[in-house]
Design a protein around this motif. Sequence first.
Motif, PDB file in Angstrom:
ATOM      1  N   PRO A 111       0.712  -1.229   0.019  1.00  0.00           N
ATOM      2  CA  PRO A 111      -0.136  -0.100  -0.002  1.00  0.00           C
ATOM      3  C   PRO A 111       0.791   1.129  -0.117  1.00  0.00           C
ATOM      4  O   PRO A 111       0.830   2.083   0.778  1.00  0.00           O
ATOM      5  N   PHE A 112       1.666   1.582  -0.905  1.00  0.00           N
ATOM      6  CA  PHE A 112       2.526   2.628  -1.048  1.00  0.00           C
ATOM      7  C   PHE A 112       1.874   4.072  -1.033  1.00  0.00           C
ATOM      8  O   PHE A 112       2.286   4.982  -0.347  1.00  0.00           O
ATOM      9  N   LEU A 113       0.521   4.137  -1.632  1.00  0.00           N
ATOM     10  CA  LEU A 113       0.096   5.301  -1.566  1.00  0.00           C
ATOM     11  C   LEU A 113      -0.595   5.715  -0.289  1.00  0.00           C
ATOM     12  O   LEU A 113      -0.497   6.780   0.581  1.00  0.00           O
ATOM     13  N   THR A 114      -0.910   4.781   0.709  1.00  0.00           N
ATOM     14  CA  THR A 114      -1.265   4.688   1.890  1.00  0.00           C
ATOM     15  C   THR A 114      -0.155   4.977   2.829  1.00  0.00           C
ATOM     16  O   THR A 114      -0.087   5.979   3.678  1.00  0.00           O
ATOM     17  N   TRP A 115       0.941   4.554   2.613  1.00  0.00           N
ATOM     18  CA  TRP A 115       2.079   4.839   3.379  1.00  0.00           C
ATOM     19  C   TRP A 115       2.559   6.322   2.944  1.00  0.00           C
ATOM     20  O   TRP A 115       3.229   7.064   3.718  1.00  0.00           O
ATOM     21  N   ALA A 116       2.468   6.654   1.727  1.00  0.00           N
ATOM     22  CA  ALA A 116       2.931   7.975   1.167  1.00  0.00           C
ATOM     23  C   ALA A 116       2.038   8.973   2.163  1.00  0.00           C
ATOM     24  O   ALA A 116       2.543  10.289   2.688  1.00  0.00           O
ATOM     25  N   ARG A 117       0.556   8.778   2.430  1.00  0.00           N
ATOM     26  CA  ARG A 117      -0.034   9.723   3.323  1.00  0.00           C
ATOM     27  C   ARG A 117       0.308   9.604   4.704  1.00  0.00           C
ATOM     28  O   ARG A 117       0.437  10.742   5.287  1.00  0.00           O
ATOM     29  N   ALA A 119       3.270   9.005   5.731  1.00  0.00           N
ATOM     30  CA  ALA A 119       4.475   9.641   5.452  1.00  0.00           C
ATOM     31  C   ALA A 119       4.507  11.300   5.618  1.00  0.00           C
ATOM     32  O   ALA A 119       5.794  11.950   5.557  1.00  0.00           O
ATOM     33  N   LYS A 120       3.420  11.745   5.280  1.00  0.00           N
ATOM     34  CA  LYS A 120       3.248  13.127   5.067  1.00  0.00           C
ATOM     35  C   LYS A 120       4.044  13.658   3.516  1.00  0.00           C
ATOM     36  O   LYS A 120       4.592  14.695   3.852  1.00  0.00           O
ATOM     37  N   ALA A 121       4.048  12.699   2.726  1.00  0.00           N
ATOM     38  CA  ALA A 121       4.877  13.111   1.572  1.00  0.00           C
ATOM     39  C   ALA A 121       3.941  13.603   0.669  1.00  0.00           C
ATOM     40  O   ALA A 121       4.656  13.760  -0.805  1.00  0.00           O
ATOM     41  N   GLY A 122       2.990  14.401   0.653  1.00  0.00           N
ATOM     42  CA  GLY A 122       2.424  14.985   0.011  1.00  0.00           C
ATOM     43  C   GLY A 122       0.763  15.098  -0.165  1.00  0.00           C
ATOM     44  O   GLY A 122       0.198  14.370   0.846  1.00  0.00           O
ATOM     45  N   HIS A 123       0.030  15.234  -1.223  1.00  0.00           N
ATOM     46  CA  HIS A 123      -1.473  15.226  -1.125  1.00  0.00           C
ATOM     47  C   HIS A 123      -1.698  14.885  -2.628  1.00  0.00           C
ATOM     48  O   HIS A 123      -0.999  14.698  -3.370  1.00  0.00           O
ATOM     49  N   VAL A 124      -3.046  14.554  -2.585  1.00  0.00           N
ATOM     50  CA  VAL A 124      -3.676  14.135  -3.770  1.00  0.00           C
ATOM     51  C   VAL A 124      -3.906  15.344  -4.685  1.00  0.00           C
ATOM     52  O   VAL A 124      -4.878  16.189  -4.185  1.00  0.00           O
ATOM     53  N   SER A 125      -3.695  15.321  -5.746  1.00  0.00           N
ATOM     54  CA  SER A 125      -3.995  16.554  -6.721  1.00  0.00           C
ATOM     55  C   SER A 125      -5.102  16.259  -7.464  1.00  0.00           C
ATOM     56  O   SER A 125      -5.777  15.160  -7.642  1.00  0.00           O
ATOM     57  N   PRO A 126      -5.663  17.097  -8.257  1.00  0.00           N
ATOM     58  CA  PRO A 126      -6.885  16.992  -9.088  1.00  0.00           C
ATOM     59  C   PRO A 126      -6.773  15.886 -10.237  1.00  0.00           C
ATOM     60  O   PRO A 126      -7.794  15.554 -10.679  1.00  0.00           O
ATOM     61  N   LEU A 127      -5.549  15.683 -10.528  1.00  0.00           N
ATOM     62  CA  LEU A 127      -5.096  14.833 -11.322  1.00  0.00           C
ATOM     63  C   LEU A 127      -5.083  13.458 -10.939  1.00  0.00           C
ATOM     64  O   LEU A 127      -5.129  12.364 -11.656  1.00  0.00           O
ATOM     65  N   GLY A 128      -5.074  13.421  -9.648  1.00  0.00           N
ATOM     66  CA  GLY A 128      -5.081  11.912  -8.988  1.00  0.00           C
ATOM     67  C   GLY A 128      -3.590  11.534  -8.709  1.00  0.00           C
ATOM     68  O   GLY A 128      -3.321  10.409  -8.024  1.00  0.00           O
ATOM     69  N   MET A 129      -2.505  12.229  -9.243  1.00  0.00           N
ATOM     70  CA  MET A 129      -1.292  12.035  -9.041  1.00  0.00           C
ATOM     71  C   MET A 129      -0.934  12.596  -7.491  1.00  0.00           C
ATOM     72  O   MET A 129      -1.602  13.458  -7.036  1.00  0.00           O
ATOM     73  N   THR A 134       6.580  21.174  -2.439  1.00  0.00           N
ATOM     74  CA  THR A 134       7.668  21.726  -3.051  1.00  0.00           C
ATOM     75  C   THR A 134       7.941  21.241  -4.379  1.00  0.00           C
ATOM     76  O   THR A 134       8.464  22.069  -5.298  1.00  0.00           O
ATOM     77  N   TYR A 135       8.133  19.933  -4.402  1.00  0.00           N
ATOM     78  CA  TYR A 135       8.435  19.290  -5.856  1.00  0.00           C
ATOM     79  C   TYR A 135       7.175  19.193  -6.649  1.00  0.00           C
ATOM     80  O   TYR A 135       7.244  18.787  -7.997  1.00  0.00           O
ATOM     81  N   GLY A 136       5.943  19.675  -6.373  1.00  0.00           N
ATOM     82  CA  GLY A 136       4.880  19.677  -7.289  1.00  0.00           C
ATOM     83  C   GLY A 136       4.664  18.203  -7.717  1.00  0.00           C
ATOM     84  O   GLY A 136       4.438  17.200  -6.816  1.00  0.00           O
ATOM     85  N   LEU A 137       4.393  17.876  -8.935  1.00  0.00           N
ATOM     86  CA  LEU A 137       4.184  16.714  -9.506  1.00  0.00           C
ATOM     87  C   LEU A 137       5.261  16.279 -10.075  1.00  0.00           C
ATOM     88  O   LEU A 137       5.331  14.945 -10.505  1.00  0.00           O
ATOM     89  N   TRP A 138       6.522  16.746  -9.716  1.00  0.00           N
ATOM     90  CA  TRP A 138       7.635  16.089 -10.530  1.00  0.00           C
ATOM     91  C   TRP A 138       8.467  15.163  -9.424  1.00  0.00           C
ATOM     92  O   TRP A 138       9.662  15.645  -9.152  1.00  0.00           O
ATOM     93  N   HIS A 139       8.042  14.360  -9.094  1.00  0.00           N
ATOM     94  CA  HIS A 139       8.582  13.201  -8.217  1.00  0.00           C
ATOM     95  C   HIS A 139       7.848  11.988  -8.374  1.00  0.00           C
ATOM     96  O   HIS A 139       6.831  11.931  -8.902  1.00  0.00           O
ATOM     97  N   ALA A 140       8.381  10.965  -7.693  1.00  0.00           N
ATOM     98  CA  ALA A 140       7.854   9.520  -7.796  1.00  0.00           C
ATOM     99  C   ALA A 140       8.276   8.764  -6.816  1.00  0.00           C
ATOM    100  O   ALA A 140       9.553   8.784  -6.334  1.00  0.00           O
ATOM    101  N   PHE A 141       7.378   7.865  -6.154  1.00  0.00           N
ATOM    102  CA  PHE A 141       7.983   6.928  -5.147  1.00  0.00           C
ATOM    103  C   PHE A 141       8.502   5.666  -5.962  1.00  0.00           C
ATOM    104  O   PHE A 141       8.119   5.179  -6.765  1.00  0.00           O
ATOM    105  N   ARG A 142       9.802   5.407  -5.524  1.00  0.00           N
ATOM    106  CA  ARG A 142      10.775   4.438  -6.127  1.00  0.00           C
ATOM    107  C   ARG A 142      10.843   3.092  -5.179  1.00  0.00           C
ATOM    108  O   ARG A 142      11.093   1.877  -5.452  1.00  0.00           O
TER     109      ARG A 142
END
Length: 246
Positions: A111-117, A119-129, A134-142
């Motif tokens: 459950p990476f997206l659950t873990w991202a929440r 971890a306070k690693a961002g928010h859900v954007s209107p695009l679903g990403m 700070t990084y906007g949409l220019w990041h990804a979980f690896r």
Amino acid sequence: MRLATGRKHRFAWLAAGARLLAMEHPVLTAIRRESFTPLGWFSPRPDDRTPEGTRFVIMVGNAGPEMFRRFARERDPRHDLMDDWCREVIGRLARDLDARAVYPFDKPPLPFLTWARRAKAGHVSPLGMNVHATYGLWHAFRAALLFPVEFDLPAASAGPHPCESCAGQPCLSACPVGAFSGSGYDVPRCIGHIASSEGTDCMEGGCLARRACPVGRPFTYGRAQMQFHMRAFRNAHHPSPTGISA
């Protein structure tokens, strides 16, 4: 844990928007040295579905173009799989840190997206990403690094949701085929567009909706990275004999 001592340096505590002088934890320094970014962390609860024995989780990803530059130096982006390279590089880092690495492409999926929440690693954007303050949409979980011990790190904070104060939310109107509605993403419509000659702009320069986001523009991917990820996305849904995957 085989680590060099962390060095004093100036960094932005992204959620707070303040400049702080601090000694970074050596585990975070080790992640950055490998051209990855620690995007957040948390101490798991029983309902987080982390593997048994996990006491601390650090979400590892790319932010901006630095990771891809290293990948392109060490592999051929026309033929090599980024997932394979990430498993090799982050797996070696995990062994050095006495941690376990798990990945978004593992099966069965974690459950990476659950873990991202968490971890306070961002928010859900209107695009679903995931959108980062700070990084906007220019990041990804690896990957996620799972540790058997807990670290004394400051509590992570996602900060205010940047989309809530974004005038007009231009990301929602930038897609030439209207694949994003704010409540859903029409993947077949998107794929049909980028697989056609009309989708050249997206394929060559990156998703127009993503590029319309005003947050994190200093971290925008370079053109080669944009093309790499767009090819991987298209080929995952519209396979070709020469397809590669991100």
